[in-house]
Design an enzyme around this catalytic site. Structure first.
Site, PDB file in Angstrom:
ATOM      1  N   ARG A 163     -14.011  68.267  19.118  1.00  0.00           N
ATOM      2  CA  ARG A 163     -12.733  69.540  18.788  1.00  0.00           C
ATOM      3  C   ARG A 163     -11.431  69.148  19.164  1.00  0.00           C
ATOM      4  O   ARG A 163     -10.441  69.194  18.486  1.00  0.00           O
ATOM      5  CB  ARG A 163     -13.137  70.702  20.213  1.00  0.00           C
ATOM      6  CG  ARG A 163     -13.551  71.956  19.314  1.00  0.00           C
ATOM      7  CD  ARG A 163     -13.843  73.191  20.653  1.00  0.00           C
ATOM      8  NE  ARG A 163     -12.987  73.954  20.220  1.00  0.00           N
ATOM      9  CZ  ARG A 163     -12.373  74.761  21.507  1.00  0.00           C
ATOM     10  NH1 ARG A 163     -13.054  75.014  22.228  1.00  0.00           N
ATOM     11  NH2 ARG A 163     -11.497  75.351  20.637  1.00  0.00           N
ATOM     12  N   CYS A 210      -6.803  72.529  27.622  1.00  0.00           N
ATOM     13  CA  CYS A 210      -8.004  72.757  26.817  1.00  0.00           C
ATOM     14  C   CYS A 210      -8.023  73.889  25.974  1.00  0.00           C
ATOM     15  O   CYS A 210      -7.192  73.951  25.785  1.00  0.00           O
ATOM     16  CB  CYS A 210      -9.538  72.516  28.369  1.00  0.00           C
ATOM     17  SG  CYS A 210      -9.467  74.803  28.935  1.00  0.00           S
TER      18      CYS A 210
END
Length: 274
Positions: A178, A231
């Site tokens: 990611r 995050c």
């Protein structure tokens, strides 16, 4: 800051001691807001209370991201309802090595709200069971509400605007795929904040789900004059902040909105690759 972790054996001793801690079960499942309470109802550490990720530890999703900080009054009311007091130790736990809501609860209680004695159960509910600890079923926990009104510290977190206009080191807790932008299963844009580095939260743990040693974490964690943890939505980033605490290093600030807020403004820059 006090030692942020407690072992299952230490917890068993503390529960028999003169100052038994308030236990908060923070288990959760992303994408299923009712899962955490269901897990708690089915089986939890004796006398633990459920602290909910979506209802207690986050505000409504929207412009601030998928798990923005709740407003102060809302979180204060949750802590009062659960009987949390500054003169009573608190232990939080989950079943993911602290990577999900337990680290978020630790950060909100210890760093943001300023509770003086909060620890995460190292290894979570699995470590408790491995130590021979018993579980309790159902809602038979009673607690006296508290009157605690925390003195919140807003210097422990930052905004997208402040992050974009500064030269801090961003530390991204998402997995490397990611971070690079190879995949993006949740948010509409793939990639990461420019100049950030990747430190997946899972890298803070040994294979058994317990934290690595302070010395090892101190060698591995990214270092900078000023560090900001982020995050996908500001939850697993708290696990990295917890790792810095375990390592005895200065704590990064949290960017609560994280990637889920960052990409809502197309004017914010996006980087891909390593």
């Amino acid at each position: 800051m006090n030692q942020p972790l407690i072992t299952a054996g230490e917890l068993q001793d503390a529960l028999e001691g003169p100052r038994p801690p308030c236990l908060l079960d923070c288990r959760a499942r992303l994408g299923d807001p009712d899962a955490g309470h269901g897990l708690w109802w089915k089986a939890h550490l004796p006398n633990s209370r459920h602290l909910d990720l979506d209802r207690d530890l986050a505000g409504p999703p929207g412009a601030g991201g998928r798990h923005p900080l709740p407003n102060r009054q809302r979180f204060t009311e949750a802590l009062q309802r659960l009987g949390v007091r500054p003169d009573m130790p608190v232990v939080v736990y989950d079943d993911m090595g602290g990577q999900l809501a337990a680290a978020r609860a630790w950060w909100m209680l210890a760093c943001w709200a300023g509770h003086p004695e909060v620890r995460v159960l190292d290894g979570g509910i699995q470590a408790w069971l491995a130590q021979g600890g018993e579980l309790q079923e159902g809602d038979d926990v009673t607690s006296s509400p508290s009157g605690w009104c925390p003195d919140y510290r807003d210097d422990t977190w930052t905004t997208a605007e402040a992050l974009q206009s500064s030269s801090v080191l961003g530390v991204d807790a998402r997995n490397r795929e990611r971070f690079r932008g190879d995949v993006e299963p949740i948010d509409p844009v793939a990639g990461h904040i420019p100049e950030a580095v990747c430190r997946p939260s899972v890298d803070n743990l040994e294979e058994g789900g317990r934290f690595k040693s302070p010395a090892r974490l101190a060698k591995e964690l990214p270092q900078g004059d000023e560090v900001v943890a982020y995050c996908g939505s500001g939850v697993t980033a708290c696990h990295n902040i917890l790792a810095y605490a375990v390592a005895g290093k200065p704590l990064p600030r949290l960017y609560p909105g994280s990637w889920s807020e960052w990409v809502q403004d197309p004017a914010r820059p996006v980087a891909t690759g390593d």
